[in-house]
Design a protein around this motif. Structure first.
Motif, PDB file in Angstrom:
ATOM      1  N   ARG A   1      25.117 -59.929  41.841  1.00  9.54           N
ATOM      2  CA  ARG A   1      24.389 -58.802  41.242  1.00  9.54           C
ATOM      3  C   ARG A   1      25.074 -58.348  39.959  1.00  9.54           C
ATOM      4  N   ASN A   2      26.416 -58.357  40.010  1.00 12.28           N
ATOM      5  CA  ASN A   2      27.174 -57.897  38.857  1.00 12.28           C
ATOM      6  C   ASN A   2      27.028 -58.822  37.657  1.00 12.28           C
TER       7      ASN A   2
ATOM      8  N   PHE B   1      19.600 -54.645  36.694  1.00 12.60           N
ATOM      9  CA  PHE B   1      18.521 -53.855  37.280  1.00 12.60           C
ATOM     10  C   PHE B   1      18.076 -52.749  36.333  1.00 12.60           C
TER      11      PHE B   1
ATOM     12  N   ALA C   1      27.526 -59.152  45.840  1.00 11.54           N
ATOM     13  CA  ALA C   1      27.859 -58.089  44.895  1.00 11.54           C
ATOM     14  C   ALA C   1      28.284 -58.696  43.555  1.00 11.54           C
ATOM     15  N   GLU C   2      29.034 -59.783  43.624  1.00  9.35           N
ATOM     16  CA  GLU C   2      29.449 -60.449  42.382  1.00  9.35           C
ATOM     17  C   GLU C   2      28.254 -61.024  41.640  1.00  9.35           C
TER      18      GLU C   2
ATOM     19  N   LYS D   1      31.617 -53.781  45.021  1.00 10.67           N
ATOM     20  CA  LYS D   1      31.778 -54.324  46.368  1.00 10.67           C
ATOM     21  C   LYS D   1      32.078 -53.178  47.327  1.00 10.67           C
TER      22      LYS D   1
ATOM     23  N   TYR E   1      33.463 -53.140  37.089  1.00  8.98           N
ATOM     24  CA  TYR E   1      33.479 -53.793  38.396  1.00  8.98           C
ATOM     25  C   TYR E   1      33.815 -55.278  38.255  1.00  8.98           C
TER      26      TYR E   1
ATOM     27  N   ALA F   1      24.268 -51.737  43.410  1.00  9.72           N
ATOM     28  CA  ALA F   1      23.287 -52.583  42.733  1.00  9.72           C
ATOM     29  C   ALA F   1      23.891 -53.235  41.493  1.00  9.72           C
ATOM     30  N   ILE F   2      24.737 -52.513  40.785  1.00 10.23           N
ATOM     31  CA  ILE F   2      25.295 -53.106  39.562  1.00 10.23           C
ATOM     32  C   ILE F   2      26.589 -53.857  39.832  1.00 10.23           C
ATOM     33  N   GLY F   3      26.928 -54.067  41.113  1.00 15.59           N
ATOM     34  CA  GLY F   3      28.006 -55.005  41.400  1.00 15.59           C
ATOM     35  C   GLY F   3      29.239 -54.458  42.082  1.00 15.59           C
TER      36      GLY F   3
ATOM     37  N   PRO G   1      29.222 -51.709  34.890  1.00 13.61           N
ATOM     38  CA  PRO G   1      29.198 -53.050  35.508  1.00 13.61           C
ATOM     39  C   PRO G   1      30.382 -53.902  35.060  1.00 13.61           C
TER      40      PRO G   1
END
Lengths: 231, 402
Positions: free
Chosen positions: A81-82, A87, A78-79, B319, A110, B315-317, A107
């Protein structure tokens, strides 16, 4: 930048095993604008999910920016992707009831960054939407929504931008504009991967990786493309 | 992710489905409202019972003759307590501050053309402090009045009103059962206590009442005020022992008097209100449980509806923990909001009940915090499962979800 070796991915559907990726190796350097093209069922969506760290390969290695990501935890993915991947989706995938600015900021929230507002405004400026920051997605045209999505993808300064059929839901003129925007972003040094079935879209890219039945194949560009378009 | 962003998203998604959110919150609203209203009734009732008990006087022990009868058949009150018994108690039992012998009877009052009926209490001057009576105007009769068997009386405000109307009763002479009595004082009102109205009575010296009015030799009761530091249970046992001895009761025979102690009454009242509170707690638990299930239900629907959004966020992060927190906070916001509305409803209905019905209601601050705390806990408890489901969803499947 991307070095994927011998990727294998299988799906089990009602007792049958489908091998979506069969020993696929892909190498993409920083600063490239690459198309991954193939007909539906060729495995391109599966490849994109793995390259985007949304899914794990069953076998093979995947090195992203010097790190082997094939065996990382869900949280670490997840990190990644962030921070390293942006995308862009066919149907934009913006969050409803949130302004363009809030969508682009997301983003960064997060990532717990405190300069979110500033950076989001800058990203919106790059895609040419400085005057639409407080509009919600349903107040924007398709092309504008895709621009917001692109701003959201570049706002974290990712290593790669993964675009899945980015023009699929747009008319051809707007699609051209979006592709032109990708070229501009690529000229500024960003690495972009466009996943598409459309040879016309793929032609805008500087290189093409052609997938067929879960393998990398030689593009039989003209004939295959026309056959696809007739479908 | 910053907390206020999550809160903003939560509030927006609640606002986007106003009717649905309100319906989901309804269980909590009604539950919390009912709990607060009922606790308010409980507290109000307890306060008024306590008020009545302490209006009877503090540290009070009342000695009354026992019931006469054999084999469980009651046949009236025994005549066995004398003035000497009262004197003996005062001299022989430790811890007594004051004692008042009491006789009573019905009085037919007459003042010029007006007639009234009232209870006549014959007692000593100590009756006033023991029973927490105060004189509004005029004064109490004196020790000398008692010795002289004077025909003087202090009267309750209701009796005064009945007999004298608006004019001042002090110094007037009225007839009680045909005998002239001078009114020397007016008693301060205590308010009706349901079974007995202390404002509608006449207090006269017990000597006068026994010899001149009713011709009595025995007392109806002996009121004892204990000293502040006295052990009421011990005092009660000692008093009983003194009276048994004076009445020459053999060991093993039943008592011929009974002594009631104010602490017993308070204890009974507390016991009842405790049971009441447990009952209310059970009702609260059930209604909040139902409310919580309502919230869980709507959260499960919300998670399904927003599958795509979950995919995008992942998808954009985002968790798993970010998604979990988001839906948990949404459930919490819903239940806390429901709790707040419920508090409003509960306080409002307690107010209305207190104003327009016979219920006394007191909204205690602790009941508000209790109800809010419980509703928040319910939100977290019942929001946890849907939030976990959301957090565990696979991002690719979410993104493909139509």
């Amino acid at each position: 930048m991307i070095d994927a070796k011998h990727l294998v991915k299988e799906y089990h559907l009602g007792g049958q095993t489908v091998r979506a990726l069969n020993n696929v190796s892909v190498k993409i350097d920083a600063g490239e604008l690459v198309a991954i093209r193939g007909p539906s069922g060729s495995g391109k969506s599966t490849l994109m999910a793995i390259l985007g760290c949304l899914d794990y390969p069953d076998a093979g290695e995947y090195w992203l920016a010097g790190e082997d990501v094939a065996g990382l935890s869900k949280n670490r993915l997840a990190e990644i992707r962030n921070q390293r991947i942006g995308f862009v989706f066919q149907t934009f995938h913006l969050l409803p009831r949130m302004s363009a600015l809030e969508n682009v900021e997301l983003p960064l929230h997060y990532a717990a960054r405190h300069d979110a507002r500033e950076r989001a405004l800058k990203a919106l400026d790059i895609v040419g939407l400085s005057d639409r920051t407080h509009h919600e997605p349903n107040q924007l045209s398709g092309g504008q929504r895709q621009r917001v999505a692109i701003a959201r993808a570049i706002v974290t300064d990712p290593a790669i931008i993964l675009a899945d059929e980015p023009t699929g839901a747009l008319d051809s003129r707007t699609g051209e504009e979006i592709l032109a925007l990708f070229k501009t972003l690529n000229d500024q040094g960003r690495t972009i991967i466009v996943v598409t079935h459309d040879p016309a879209v793929a032609r805008h890219c500087r290189r093409e990786i052609y997938l067929m039945d879960g393998r990398v194949a030689e593009p039989e560009s003209g004939r295959m493309g026309e056959w696809e378009m007739m479908q | 992710m910053i907390l206020w962003m999550i809160l903003k998203v939560a509030l927006k998604s609640l606002m986007a489905n106003k009717l649905r959110s309100i319906l989901a919150m309804l269980g909590i609203i009604i539950g919390v409202g009912a709990v607060i209203a009922m606790l308010a009734i409980g507290a109000g009732t307890q306060a008024s019972v306590m008020g009545r008990i302490s209006a009877m006087g503090t540290n009070l022990l009342v000695v009354r003759p026992g019931q006469r009868g054999t084999g469980g058949v009651m046949s009236g009150t025994q005549q066995n307590m004398t003035l000497d018994d009262a004197t003996a108690l005062l001299t022989q039992v430790r811890g007594i501050r004051a004692i008042a012998p009491v006789v009573s009877g019905n009085g037919q009052l007459k003042y010029f053309g007006k007639n009234a009926r009232a209870t006549v209490m014959g007692t000593s001057i100590t009756y006033m402090p023991i029973r927490a009576f105060e004189i509004e105007r005029g004064e109490m009769f004196t020790e000398q009045d008692v010795e002289r068997m004077a025909r003087v009386a202090v009267i309750g405000p209701v009796t005064a009103e009945n007999l004298f109307g608006a004019s001042d009763p002090i110094g007037q002479t009225m007839k009680v059962n045909g005998i002239n009595f001078r009114v020397v004082g007016l008693i301060k009102s205590k308010g009706d206590q349901g079974y007995f109205n202390p404002d509608d009575q006449l207090i006269v010296p017990y000597t006068t009442a026994m010899k001149q009015l009713f011709g009595l030799d025995y007392l109806r009761e002996i009121d004892i005020q204990a000293k502040e530091d006295a052990d009421l249970t011990q005092l009660q046992a000692d008093a009983l022992a003194v009276l048994r001895k004076r009445h020459r009761l053999q060991p093993g025979t039943p008592d011929d008097v009974n002594i009631r102690n104010q602490a017993d009454l308070l204890e009974t009242a507390n016991e009842v209100s405790k049971k009441f509170t447990v009952l209310l707690g059970a009702i609260a638990g059930i209604s909040l449980l139902v409310g919580g299930i309502g919230i869980m239900n709507i959260m499960l629907v919300t998670v399904t509806e927003r599958t795509r959004e979950i995919g995008i966020r992942k998808a954009i992060g985002a968790k798993d923990r970010d998604i979990l927190n988001q839906f948990l906070i949404e459930a919490l916001v819903m239940s806390a909001l429901g709790g707040l509305l419920g508090v409003g409803m509960g306080v409002g209905s307690a107010e209305i009940l207190g104003r327009f019905t016979d219920f006394a209601t007191i909204v205690k601050p602790y009941s508000i915090f209790l109800a809010l705390g419980f509703s928040a806990a319910v939100g977290i408890f019942f929001g946890y499962y849907p939030a976990t489901r959301a957090a565990k969803l696979d991002p690719i499947e979410c993104l493909r979800y139509e």
